[in-house]
Design a protein around this motif. Structure first.
Motif, PDB file in Angstrom:
ATOM      1  N   VAL A  21       0.850  -1.196   0.000  1.00 44.42           N
ATOM      2  CA  VAL A  21       0.000   0.000   0.000  1.00 44.42           C
ATOM      3  C   VAL A  21       0.885   1.245   0.000  1.00 44.42           C
ATOM      4  CG1 VAL A  21      -1.698   1.317   1.343  1.00 44.42           C
ATOM      5  CG2 VAL A  21      -1.903  -1.163   1.152  1.00 44.42           C
ATOM      6  N   GLY A  22       0.538   2.222  -0.850  1.00 43.33           N
ATOM      7  CA  GLY A  22       1.306   3.480  -0.924  1.00 43.33           C
ATOM      8  C   GLY A  22       2.459   3.430  -1.896  1.00 43.33           C
ATOM      9  N   LYS A  23       2.648   2.306  -2.556  1.00 39.19           N
ATOM     10  CA  LYS A  23       3.778   2.199  -3.494  1.00 39.19           C
ATOM     11  C   LYS A  23       3.264   2.133  -4.944  1.00 39.19           C
ATOM     12  CE  LYS A  23       6.821   1.996  -0.250  1.00 39.19           C
ATOM     13  NZ  LYS A  23       7.626   3.196   0.021  1.00 39.19           N
ATOM     14  N   MET A  24       4.172   2.288  -5.851  1.00 35.24           N
ATOM     15  CA  MET A  24       3.809   2.182  -7.273  1.00 35.24           C
ATOM     16  C   MET A  24       4.843   1.331  -8.003  1.00 35.24           C
ATOM     17  SD  MET A  24       5.161   5.581  -9.237  1.00 35.24           S
ATOM     18  CE  MET A  24       6.274   4.846 -10.406  1.00 35.24           C
ATOM     19  N   ILE A  25       4.418   0.755  -9.089  1.00 37.41           N
ATOM     20  CA  ILE A  25       5.385   0.106  -9.981  1.00 37.41           C
ATOM     21  C   ILE A  25       5.137   0.622 -11.404  1.00 37.41           C
ATOM     22  CG2 ILE A  25       5.656  -2.019  -8.640  1.00 37.41           C
ATOM     23  CD1 ILE A  25       3.903  -3.345 -10.903  1.00 37.41           C
ATOM     24  N   GLN A  26       6.164   0.486 -12.193  1.00 36.68           N
ATOM     25  CA  GLN A  26       6.049   0.906 -13.586  1.00 36.68           C
ATOM     26  C   GLN A  26       5.938  -0.337 -14.458  1.00 36.68           C
ATOM     27  OE1 GLN A  26       9.323   1.519 -15.883  1.00 36.68           O
ATOM     28  NE2 GLN A  26       7.866   1.869 -17.557  1.00 36.68           N
ATOM     29  N   PHE A  27       5.072  -0.296 -15.456  1.00 37.36           N
ATOM     30  CA  PHE A  27       4.974  -1.417 -16.390  1.00 37.36           C
ATOM     31  C   PHE A  27       4.712  -0.879 -17.792  1.00 37.36           C
ATOM     32  CE2 PHE A  27       0.366  -1.576 -17.149  1.00 37.36           C
ATOM     33  CZ  PHE A  27      -0.110  -0.799 -16.099  1.00 37.36           C
ATOM     34  N   GLU A  28       4.870  -1.753 -18.753  1.00 36.53           N
ATOM     35  CA  GLU A  28       4.677  -1.343 -20.146  1.00 36.53           C
ATOM     36  C   GLU A  28       3.705  -2.276 -20.834  1.00 36.53           C
ATOM     37  OE1 GLU A  28       8.611  -1.602 -21.592  1.00 36.53           O
ATOM     38  OE2 GLU A  28       9.190   0.406 -20.900  1.00 36.53           O
ATOM     39  N   ILE A  29       2.983  -1.730 -21.797  1.00 36.79           N
ATOM     40  CA  ILE A  29       2.094  -2.563 -22.598  1.00 36.79           C
ATOM     41  C   ILE A  29       2.542  -2.471 -24.050  1.00 36.79           C
ATOM     42  CG2 ILE A  29      -0.259  -2.843 -23.457  1.00 36.79           C
ATOM     43  CD1 ILE A  29      -1.264  -2.052 -20.747  1.00 36.79           C
ATOM     44  N   GLN A  30       2.786  -3.626 -24.653  1.00 32.40           N
ATOM     45  CA  GLN A  30       3.230  -3.661 -26.040  1.00 32.40           C
ATOM     46  C   GLN A  30       2.004  -3.647 -26.938  1.00 32.40           C
ATOM     47  OE1 GLN A  30       6.546  -4.187 -26.900  1.00 32.40           O
ATOM     48  NE2 GLN A  30       7.379  -4.549 -24.850  1.00 32.40           N
ATOM     49  N   GLY A  31       1.977  -2.726 -27.858  1.00 30.03           N
ATOM     50  CA  GLY A  31       0.898  -2.684 -28.839  1.00 30.03           C
ATOM     51  C   GLY A  31       1.485  -2.180 -30.137  1.00 30.03           C
ATOM     52  N   ASP A  32       0.785  -1.209 -30.757  1.00 36.86           N
ATOM     53  CA  ASP A  32       1.374  -0.541 -31.923  1.00 36.86           C
ATOM     54  C   ASP A  32       2.683   0.130 -31.513  1.00 36.86           C
ATOM     55  OD1 ASP A  32      -0.836  -1.298 -33.238  1.00 36.86           O
ATOM     56  OD2 ASP A  32      -1.893   0.599 -33.000  1.00 36.86           O
ATOM     57  N   MET A  33       2.676   0.627 -30.290  1.00 39.10           N
ATOM     58  CA  MET A  33       3.895   1.202 -29.725  1.00 39.10           C
ATOM     59  C   MET A  33       3.945   0.834 -28.244  1.00 39.10           C
ATOM     60  SD  MET A  33       2.743   5.168 -29.548  1.00 39.10           S
ATOM     61  CE  MET A  33       1.951   5.289 -31.135  1.00 39.10           C
ATOM     62  N   VAL A  34       5.116   0.933 -27.666  1.00 40.36           N
ATOM     63  CA  VAL A  34       5.260   0.589 -26.247  1.00 40.36           C
ATOM     64  C   VAL A  34       4.869   1.815 -25.418  1.00 40.36           C
ATOM     65  CG1 VAL A  34       6.870  -0.138 -24.469  1.00 40.36           C
ATOM     66  CG2 VAL A  34       7.122  -0.984 -26.798  1.00 40.36           C
ATOM     67  N   ILE A  35       3.846   1.647 -24.571  1.00 39.54           N
ATOM     68  CA  ILE A  35       3.396   2.770 -23.741  1.00 39.54           C
ATOM     69  C   ILE A  35       3.690   2.440 -22.279  1.00 39.54           C
ATOM     70  CG2 ILE A  35       1.430   4.205 -23.082  1.00 39.54           C
ATOM     71  CD1 ILE A  35       0.153   3.513 -25.730  1.00 39.54           C
ATOM     72  N   PRO A  36       4.436   3.299 -21.582  1.00 41.44           N
ATOM     73  CA  PRO A  36       4.709   3.052 -20.164  1.00 41.44           C
ATOM     74  C   PRO A  36       3.543   3.511 -19.278  1.00 41.44           C
ATOM     75  CG  PRO A  36       5.909   4.981 -20.908  1.00 41.44           C
ATOM     76  CD  PRO A  36       5.140   4.485 -22.084  1.00 41.44           C
ATOM     77  N   TYR A  37       3.255   2.695 -18.275  1.00 43.57           N
ATOM     78  CA  TYR A  37       2.179   3.035 -17.332  1.00 43.57           C
ATOM     79  C   TYR A  37       2.721   2.914 -15.906  1.00 43.57           C
ATOM     80  CZ  TYR A  37      -1.274   2.575 -21.084  1.00 43.57           C
ATOM     81  OH  TYR A  37      -1.999   2.749 -22.232  1.00 43.57           O
ATOM     82  N   ILE A  38       1.977   3.484 -14.958  1.00 43.26           N
ATOM     83  CA  ILE A  38       2.298   3.238 -13.547  1.00 43.26           C
ATOM     84  C   ILE A  38       1.067   2.632 -12.877  1.00 43.26           C
ATOM     85  CG2 ILE A  38       4.124   4.963 -13.195  1.00 43.26           C
ATOM     86  CD1 ILE A  38       2.018   6.880 -12.135  1.00 43.26           C
ATOM     87  N   LEU A  39       1.339   1.704 -12.012  1.00 42.33           N
ATOM     88  CA  LEU A  39       0.261   1.085 -11.222  1.00 42.33           C
ATOM     89  C   LEU A  39       0.463   1.523  -9.777  1.00 42.33           C
ATOM     90  CD1 LEU A  39      -2.066  -1.103 -11.146  1.00 42.33           C
ATOM     91  CD2 LEU A  39      -0.286  -2.669 -10.380  1.00 42.33           C
ATOM     92  N   ILE A  40      -0.551   2.120  -9.178  1.00 44.28           N
ATOM     93  CA  ILE A  40      -0.434   2.643  -7.815  1.00 44.28           C
ATOM     94  C   ILE A  40      -1.372   1.867  -6.898  1.00 44.28           C
ATOM     95  CG2 ILE A  40      -0.535   4.730  -6.387  1.00 44.28           C
ATOM     96  CD1 ILE A  40      -0.548   6.346  -8.992  1.00 44.28           C
ATOM     97  N   HIS A  41      -0.842   1.443  -5.778  1.00 40.03           N
ATOM     98  CA  HIS A  41      -1.675   0.815  -4.740  1.00 40.03           C
ATOM     99  C   HIS A  41      -2.002   1.905  -3.719  1.00 40.03           C
ATOM    100  CE1 HIS A  41      -2.338  -3.034  -2.159  1.00 40.03           C
ATOM    101  NE2 HIS A  41      -3.417  -2.298  -2.268  1.00 40.03           N
ATOM    102  N   LEU A  42      -3.129   2.585  -3.936  1.00 43.27           N
ATOM    103  CA  LEU A  42      -3.465   3.756  -3.115  1.00 43.27           C
ATOM    104  C   LEU A  42      -3.753   3.354  -1.671  1.00 43.27           C
ATOM    105  CD1 LEU A  42      -5.851   6.018  -5.241  1.00 43.27           C
ATOM    106  CD2 LEU A  42      -3.507   6.485  -4.551  1.00 43.27           C
ATOM    107  N   GLN A  43      -4.761   2.489  -1.523  1.00 42.90           N
ATOM    108  CA  GLN A  43      -5.144   1.992  -0.199  1.00 42.90           C
ATOM    109  C   GLN A  43      -5.493   0.522  -0.370  1.00 42.90           C
ATOM    110  OE1 GLN A  43      -8.458   4.452   1.014  1.00 42.90           O
ATOM    111  NE2 GLN A  43      -7.288   6.307   0.579  1.00 42.90           N
ATOM    112  N   GLU A  44      -5.902  -0.081   0.743  1.00 41.47           N
ATOM    113  CA  GLU A  44      -6.333  -1.469   0.656  1.00 41.47           C
ATOM    114  C   GLU A  44      -7.507  -1.560  -0.328  1.00 41.47           C
ATOM    115  OE1 GLU A  44      -5.096  -4.963   1.349  1.00 41.47           O
ATOM    116  OE2 GLU A  44      -4.300  -3.360   2.626  1.00 41.47           O
ATOM    117  N   ASN A  45      -7.372  -2.403  -1.329  1.00 37.55           N
ATOM    118  CA  ASN A  45      -8.383  -2.590  -2.386  1.00 37.55           C
ATOM    119  C   ASN A  45      -8.592  -1.362  -3.270  1.00 37.55           C
ATOM    120  OD1 ASN A  45      -8.809  -5.166  -1.452  1.00 37.55           O
ATOM    121  ND2 ASN A  45     -10.441  -4.503  -0.051  1.00 37.55           N
TER     122      ASN A  45
END
Lengths: 84, 172
Positions: B75-99
């Motif tokens: 909780v409170g942390k983030m990770i970075q990930f990428e999705i491959q499609g027509d182009m590679v787009i970077p995203y961040i996933l944030i765990h704001l609170q529980e659930n």
């Protein structure tokens, strides 16, 4: 023998210079507006705003046509005759 | 005296005139022509944007994309990930609170700097020009970004986190 045009040019030596300055200033104004349009289109196209891109394209095209039309009024180059 | 049938000065000679007045005149003519050419190039560039928007529209993300296991992001942390499609787009996933999970595009909408989640502020920061986004909705809170961060919908299944295209843009 000199004609009317040659006399005019001799009587008003700054005329071509003034016309040229005016044309260049207008061209700079047109190009600046086109850069502004292009920046806006690039920024908005990122959000897939097609109508903005289309509108700026039409505006930019009209400005380009105006620029080409202005070039018609560029004073002729000062040329001297080739003396053998 | 001018001759009756004068022969023109060849171009190579008129381009490099001896007198200063003629040299200035020629360079200003050339500059004006260059501005005309530049004007045409700018109009074509603007046309290219329209063609790209019409001919190559960006495709929406299809299906669910696996990101990570739930226990990998506290909780409170983030990770970075990428999705491959027509182009590679970077995203961040944030765990704001529980659930409470959020996924945003990592590129700032101002000048595409990488944004990051600041846990102590509970906001997303773009460090390049002090831009701030809401970690909840992606809305701009402060700074130069003109638009909210594009958001993905987060789906959790059996302890795994997936993302998919949000049905309504910028909806939570």
């Amino acid at each position: 023998m000199s004609d009317f045009r040659a006399s005019q040019n001799k009587a008003h030596p700054n005329k071509t210079s003034t016309i040229m300055t005016g044309i260049i200033l207008l061209l700079i104004l047109f190009v600046s507006m086109q850069i502004w349009f292009l920046f806006g289109a690039l920024n908005n196209a990122l959000e897939e705003n097609l109508y903005f891109a289309l509108t700026t394209f039409i505006g930019s095209l009209l400005l380009a046509l105006a620029s080409f039309w202005l070039l018609r009024y560029l004073p002729d180059p000062i040329r001297t005759v080739w003396k053998k | 005296m001018e001759q009756k049938n004068p022969e023109k000065i060849p171009n190579w000679k008129s381009d490099f005139p001896i007198s200063t007045e003629k040299a200035t005149h020629i360079s200003r003519r050339e500059f004006a022509k260059f501005l005309g050419l530049l004007s045409g190039v700018l109009a074509l560039s603007n046309g290219a944007i329209v063609i790209k928007a019409l001919a190559f529209p960006s495709k929406p993300l299809e299906g669910d994309h696996f990101v990570c296991n739930e226990d990998e992001v506290p909780v409170g942390k983030m990770i970075q990930f990428e999705i491959q499609g027509d182009m590679v787009i970077p995203y961040i996933l944030i765990h704001l609170q529980e659930n409470e999970w959020r996924a945003f595009e990592q590129k700032c909408t101002h000048l595409a700097c990488a944004v990051r989640y600041r846990e102590e502020e509970q906001k997303i920061e773009c460090p390049c020009h002090n831009g701030w986004f809401s970690a909840d909705t992606g809305e701009v809170l402060q700074g130069p970004p003109p638009r909210p961060l594009p958001q993905l919908e987060v789906v959790r299944k059996e302890g795994k986190v997936y993302v998919r295209q949000a049905e309504e843009p910028y909806a939570t």
